[in-house]
Every structure is written in structure tokens, then in C-alpha cells.
Design a protein around this motif. Structure first.
Motif, mmCIF file in Angstrom:
data_model
loop_
_atom_site.group_PDB
_atom_site.id
_atom_site.type_symbol
_atom_site.label_atom_id
_atom_site.label_comp_id
_atom_site.label_asym_id
_atom_site.label_seq_id
_atom_site.Cartn_x
_atom_site.Cartn_y
_atom_site.Cartn_z
ATOM 1 N N LEU A 179 0.813 -1.216 0.000
ATOM 2 C CA LEU A 179 0.000 0.000 0.000
ATOM 3 C C LEU A 179 0.849 1.269 0.000
ATOM 4 C CD1 LEU A 179 -2.923 -1.058 2.371
ATOM 5 C CD2 LEU A 179 -2.809 -1.129 -0.130
ATOM 6 N N TYR A 180 2.172 1.088 -0.008
ATOM 7 C CA TYR A 180 3.104 2.191 -0.262
ATOM 8 C C TYR A 180 3.864 1.849 -1.547
ATOM 9 C CZ TYR A 180 2.294 3.761 4.554
ATOM 10 O OH TYR A 180 1.733 4.201 5.731
ATOM 11 N N PRO A 181 3.185 1.827 -2.675
ATOM 12 C CA PRO A 181 3.800 1.353 -3.924
ATOM 13 C C PRO A 181 4.731 2.405 -4.528
ATOM 14 C CG PRO A 181 1.619 2.181 -4.380
ATOM 15 C CD PRO A 181 1.792 2.266 -2.885
ATOM 16 N N ASN A 220 6.451 1.184 6.262
ATOM 17 C CA ASN A 220 5.568 2.349 6.307
ATOM 18 C C ASN A 220 6.341 3.553 5.785
ATOM 19 O OD1 ASN A 220 3.027 1.381 7.888
ATOM 20 N ND2 ASN A 220 4.775 0.555 8.997
ATOM 21 N N GLN A 221 5.961 4.009 4.599
ATOM 22 C CA GLN A 221 6.738 5.038 3.921
ATOM 23 C C GLN A 221 5.955 6.353 3.836
ATOM 24 O OE1 GLN A 221 8.537 3.301 0.329
ATOM 25 N NE2 GLN A 221 8.353 1.292 1.278
ATOM 26 N N LYS A 222 6.066 7.067 2.745
ATOM 27 C CA LYS A 222 5.489 8.415 2.673
ATOM 28 C C LYS A 222 4.126 8.448 1.991
ATOM 29 C CE LYS A 222 6.398 13.132 1.171
ATOM 30 N NZ LYS A 222 7.336 14.065 0.490
ATOM 31 N N ASP A 223 4.045 7.950 0.752
ATOM 32 C CA ASP A 223 2.823 8.087 -0.044
ATOM 33 C C ASP A 223 1.942 6.847 0.118
ATOM 34 O OD1 ASP A 223 3.518 10.581 -0.971
ATOM 35 O OD2 ASP A 223 4.479 9.826 -2.797
ATOM 36 N N PRO A 257 -1.378 -6.318 2.309
ATOM 37 C CA PRO A 257 -0.624 -6.406 3.552
ATOM 38 C C PRO A 257 -1.193 -5.511 4.650
ATOM 39 C CG PRO A 257 0.508 -4.938 2.059
ATOM 40 C CD PRO A 257 -0.640 -5.522 1.285
ATOM 41 N N LEU A 258 -0.833 -5.858 5.875
ATOM 42 C CA LEU A 258 -1.244 -5.076 7.026
ATOM 43 C C LEU A 258 -0.442 -3.785 7.062
ATOM 44 C CD1 LEU A 258 -1.464 -7.962 9.639
ATOM 45 C CD2 LEU A 258 -3.386 -6.755 8.581
ATOM 46 N N GLN A 259 -1.064 -2.711 6.590
ATOM 47 C CA GLN A 259 -0.435 -1.395 6.575
ATOM 48 C C GLN A 259 -1.503 -0.342 6.818
ATOM 49 O OE1 GLN A 259 1.294 -1.807 2.564
ATOM 50 N NE2 GLN A 259 3.321 -1.555 3.459
ATOM 51 N N ALA A 260 -1.240 0.551 7.751
ATOM 52 C CA ALA A 260 -2.173 1.630 8.052
ATOM 53 C C ALA A 260 -1.401 2.767 8.715
ATOM 54 C CB ALA A 260 -3.295 1.139 8.970
ATOM 55 N N TYR A 284 3.483 -11.453 2.034
ATOM 56 C CA TYR A 284 3.003 -10.283 2.755
ATOM 57 C C TYR A 284 3.991 -9.838 3.825
ATOM 58 C CZ TYR A 284 -1.319 -11.255 0.324
ATOM 59 O OH TYR A 284 -2.243 -11.485 -0.663
ATOM 60 N N PHE A 285 3.980 -8.538 4.124
ATOM 61 C CA PHE A 285 4.933 -7.951 5.056
ATOM 62 C C PHE A 285 4.661 -8.343 6.504
ATOM 63 C CE2 PHE A 285 4.791 -4.328 1.831
ATOM 64 C CZ PHE A 285 5.958 -4.714 1.206
ATOM 65 N N PRO A 286 5.716 -8.381 7.329
ATOM 66 C CA PRO A 286 5.534 -8.517 8.773
ATOM 67 C C PRO A 286 4.824 -7.280 9.342
ATOM 68 C CG PRO A 286 7.806 -8.993 8.137
ATOM 69 C CD PRO A 286 7.135 -8.369 6.945
ATOM 70 N N ASN A 287 4.288 -7.429 10.546
ATOM 71 C CA ASN A 287 3.608 -6.312 11.198
ATOM 72 C C ASN A 287 3.692 -6.493 12.716
ATOM 73 O OD1 ASN A 287 0.946 -5.051 12.424
ATOM 74 N ND2 ASN A 287 1.368 -3.975 10.518
#
Length: 510
Positions: A179-181, A220-223, A257-260, A284-287
């Protein structure tokens, strides 16, 4: 005297013109919000207790809840194909997720990020008649924001060539596994984002402490794509407020993935307390906080739905806008989602084999609310069965255009307007993935075929949903006459797929 005679002569003409204007069909704005992998039991109005969804609950309270609404398929691409073409899986062109691997290394995330030719799923034929095209013909401005999944950027099967005036979001389902492509698409232009490439399935750094939140910083990035897409959705509404518009808002939430955003996660951390980290698997990414993050993703989706509602109200469009909110299929079973903790499919069975990817109730029955102030009775509920392929004929009837004769669906507009309407004789599903499946819903009966690619006998399981909504008790042996009807329906509704990848030999031999 002459003036009086002239006025009396003109009155019928004026009255006639006013009457003609009054009889012109009102074309409401249509906002169709499609969540991604949102489970039947993951919203408050369906009994969810851990995740807050106040805006979806408000829509349910002020509109109509469909308790027996179904996706067109248990995974992304065929569900979206069914929605946009009005065809069930027995006749649709796309009958499963098809990554079109003969192009090259389409699963190499970095390569695909650089080479648009490798991006996207199997395309629809160039001449496909979509819901977008029909609404364009009816005078609508059409837009899609979110996830497409029905053809790569270098094909004719992109939104702007298949009925949509505007597109912003993910072209490719695989790229949506972050979700931060590194990029999104706006119409036919690739838009680079301020995110370095982090390949899905990237694990924690060697020696990193899995209990330290800082170990997860690179995920977890910017956009943040859902935020960027949401801004475009609100802009589309504002820019097209003076003409009828159709917004297909295909959100990527809450698909893993788990991203928020961290602020949203922190609110649930305080509620849920301590939890074990998820260390990643299956791409999928770790969280660090999987429960809190998943809940935050659904609440963020709900917040964005609330902002759409607020924008419509702010622009004075509330009484001439119909808002539909649903999900593309049941909840996932992977990526760190704890379906048991959230009771994601309640009241149906949770877990692999029963949710996403399968034609059991947990995989295809989805939450749906429809809201249209002054037209749809507030707080109403219907248990009439319906599916994605009914949406095209419904919206066509709504705006005053003819649905295609070969559509598999029937309009449920009378139900929306509170009129009596007969139940469909049955609903049908065919899905080429997960070893091949078919299903029929006929009144209280649900017939299911699994493992079609392996089971030459094409065995049908039968469930009585009125007494067995969990689909635990196969009563096929007790009702041979119902099984015969199911077999006839499955044979009648199946047509040989145009694509070899969706063919199931035992069905073609039948």
C-alpha cells in the motif's frame, strides 16, 4: 379580452411542457464503493464488536441493508468482471485470477515496477460492453478510483478504454500487495510516488528485534495509496457535481498487507492491549501489531466512506445521489489477518476453505447497504437474494437505458424502492480457481461442487441454509430431486470459456 383569450390558449401548452419536464427521469449520481476482502461480519451493523464502523452503520440505518447479497466470485478479478459486465462465472470472460504469466516474470515486483508490459491481469476483449460504457451512453461522467485488475497498462483493457472517463489507482492486483507502492496510474499515465521499492514478502532485517516497532519502519513510507486514491475520489465528485456522475470507488482496503497510518493503529493498540507480532508469509509484510492494524484499515475505510458522504452533503447532492457499499468477496485467511479473533465471517464459517477463494457463504456472501434519501426507506432490510451481476441491470433501469439482452442478472430496483418483487429462481457461480468450483443458491438450498478439475463424478454437496447457515451438514443423499435440479442448472449455466486457462475438462465432457 384578446389578452385573456391568448392566455387561455397558451395555458395548455405551458402545462404540457411542465408535465413533460416532470416526467423526465431523474438521473441520480451513483457512487459504488467496493471494499476489498471485507468480511460479512466485519461491520458494526452486522454485529462486529471489535472494529468501529460508524459511517457504514449510519448508511445502514438511513438506507437499506441487503442480508442476502453475493459477490460474483470468491476472488478479486472475476468478481470485478462480473460486476462490470453483468455476467456470472459460467458466461464471463474472466473466471479466475489470471496473472497472464506467458508475458514473462510477472511475479517479480521490482521488474514489474519498471516494465509496464509485465503489469496487470488477463485483459478483457476489446469490445467488452461494461457498466461504465452503458452509463456513459446515458450521459454520465464515469470514473474509477482504486484497484482495476482487468487488464494491463499496455492493453486495450484499461479503464479509459472500457467506459471510464477517469482512472486513478492500481492497475495491477499484484502491485496492490504494497500500500506504499512505487507508482500508481492516472488515466494512461504512470505516476511515480515518493516510495522506494520494498518487495512484498521482504522479511525483517537479520538480527532485528521482532518486538521493537522500529524494526518495521521500512514497511511504512510516505505516499500511502489509499489516501492518495481517496483524495482523487473526493475531487472527482466535486469536479462533476453539475452533471450526472458514476464513481466506482474500488478501495484496496482492507486487503493485506497489514499497513495503516500509525495514528490509526495506535488507537486500537490502546483498546486491544499487548499482542504478538506477525512475521510475514505468502508474500506479505511482517507487522508488529496485526490486530490493531487490521482493525485500523477497516476503520480507515469507514472514515473515508464518511468523508464521501460529507462531500455529497456539502455539495447539496444528498437527495440525488445513491450510495452503494459492499465488498468484492469474503475475508482473507492469510497475511496476518486473525479471522477468528474478529469473527470475520460471522455468522458463517471462518478460515481457509470457507472464506475468500471458496464458494461457501463466507467466501461469497458480502455486506451491502444502499442509501438514497427520500427514495429508499431508512432502516429497511431485504433478504431477497442478489449478486454482482444484478447490479448492471439495476443501474440501467435506474438511469433509463436498456441492459444488454445477454446479461445474466435481473434488476433489484423495485426492491430498493420498496415495491414487491419476486425472488430470482436461482443464483449461479462458477470459479476456475482453487481446483474449480460451482455453486447454486435456490431458495433455501445451496448446492456446491468443489475440486471440479479432479472429481470426474462432479459431486454436489447440498445444504439447507434455513437450518444450516454454517454449511456443516451435507444432505444431498436425502434430496435427490434437488440434486437433479442443481445438476441441470449447472449444466445450463455453463458455457465453454474462451480462455484455455479457465477450462475444466470434466465440465466440457459432461
Amino acid at each position: 379580452m384578446r389578452r385573456l383569450i391568448f392566455i387561455l390558449f397558451c395555458l395548455p401548452i405551458v402545462f404540457s411542457c411542465s408535465q413533460e419536464e416532470a416526467e423526465q427521469p431523474v438521473q441520480p449520481n451513483i457512487i459504488y464503493i467496493l471494499a476489498d476482502d471485507l468480511g460479512y461480519g466485519e461491520v458494526g451493523y452486522q454485529g462486529q464488536e471489535k472494529i468501529q464502523t460508524p459511517n457504514m452503520d449510519a448508511l445502514a440505518a438511513s438506507g437499506m441493508v441487503f442480508t442476502n447479497h453475493y459477490s460474483g466470485a470468491p476472488v478479486c478479478a472475476p468478481a470485478r468482471c462480473s460486476l462490470l459486465t453483468g455476467k456470472h462465472g459460467g458466461n464471463a470472460f474472466i473466471r479466475g485470477n489470471d496473472e497472464w504469466v506467458d508475458r514473462g516474470d510477472v511475479w517479480d515486483y521490482a521488474k514489474v515496477s519498471e516494465d509496464p508490459y509485465l503489469e496487470g491481469q488477463r485483459p478483457l476483449p476489446d469490445n467488452t460492453l461494461t457498466l461504465g460504457k452503458l452509463l456513459q451512453d446515458a450521459g454520465y461522467k464515469t470514473g474509477i478510483v482504486g484497484k482495476w485488475g482487468l487488464g494491463g497498462p499496455m492493453t486495450e483493457s484499461i479503464p479509459t478504454k472500457l467506459g471510464f472517463d477517469y482512472f486513478y489507482g492500481f492497475n495491477c492486483q499484484r502491485q496492490a500487495h504494497n500500500l506504499y507502492p512505487p507508482h500508481l496510474w492516472e488515466n494512461e499515465t504512470k505516476v511515480d510516488l515518493d516510495n522506494p521499492i520494498v518487495i512484498p514478502n521482504t522479511k525483517l532485517d537479520e538480527g532485528a528485534d521482532p518486538n521493537d516497532p522500529e524494526s518495521y519502519a521500512k514497511y511504512n513510507q510516505k505516499d500511502f495509496a489509499p489516501t492518495l486514491m481517496h483524495d482523487k475520489a473526493l475531487s472527482f465528485i466535486e469536479e462533476n457535481q453539475k452533471e450526472p456522475f458514476f464513481l466506482y470507488y474500488a478501495s484496496p482496503l482492507p486487503h493485506v498487507p497489514l499497513q495503516a497510518p500509525q495514528n490509526d493503529v495506535d488507537k486500537y493498540r490502546e483498546t486491544f492491549g499487548a499482542e504478538d507480532p506477525y512475521l510475514g508469509n505468502q508474500g506479505y509484510f511482517p507487522n508488529r501489531y496485526p490486530h490493531a492494524t487490521y482493525a485500523a484499515m477497516i476503520t480507515l475505510l469507514d472514515q473515508q466512506i464518511g468523508e464521501v458522504m460529507a462531500k455529497v452533503k456539502e455539495l447539496g447532492l444528498e437527495e440525488n445521489t445513491i450510495i452503494i457499499v459492499t465488498s468484492d468477496n469474503g475475508p482473507t485467511y492469510t497475511g496476518g489477518v486473525d479471522f477468528d479473533y474478529f469473527e470475520s465471517s460471522k455468522p458463517f464459517t471462518n478460515g481457509y476453505g470457507r472464506t475468500k477463494g471458496f464458494v461457501y457463504e463466507g467466501g461469497i456472501r458480502v455486506p451491502m447497504t444502499v442509501n438514497w434519501p427520500g427514495k429508499i426507506k431508512a432502516g429497511s432490510t431485504t433478504d431477497r437474494i442478489s449478486a454482482f451481476y444484478d447490479v448492471m441491470p439495476t443501474l440501467c433501469e435506474l438511469v433509463g437505458v436498456n441492459a444488454p439482452e445477454d446479461s445474466d442478472g435481473t434488476s433489484f430496483l423495485p426492491t430498493l424502492l420498496g415495491e414487491a418483487q419476486e425472488e430470482p429462481e436461482y443464483l449461479f457461480w462458477e470459479f476456475a480457481g482453487y481446483d474449480g468450483q460451482q455453486a447454486v443458491r435456490m431458495g433455501k438450498w445451496k448446492g456446491i461442487r468443489l475440486n471440479i478439475k479432479k472429481d470426474e463424478a462432479l459431486t454436489i454437496q447440498l445444504f439447507d441454509l434455513s437450518t444450516d447457515p454454517l454449511e456443516q451438514y451435507n444432505v444431498a443423499d436425502q434430496h435427490p430431486e434437488i440434486i437433479q435440479q442443481m445438476e441441470e442448472i449447472m449444466k445450463k449455466e455453463h458455457s465453454t470459456p474462451a480462455l484455455e486457462s479457465f477450462r475444466m475438462a470434466f465440465l466440457e465432457e459432461k
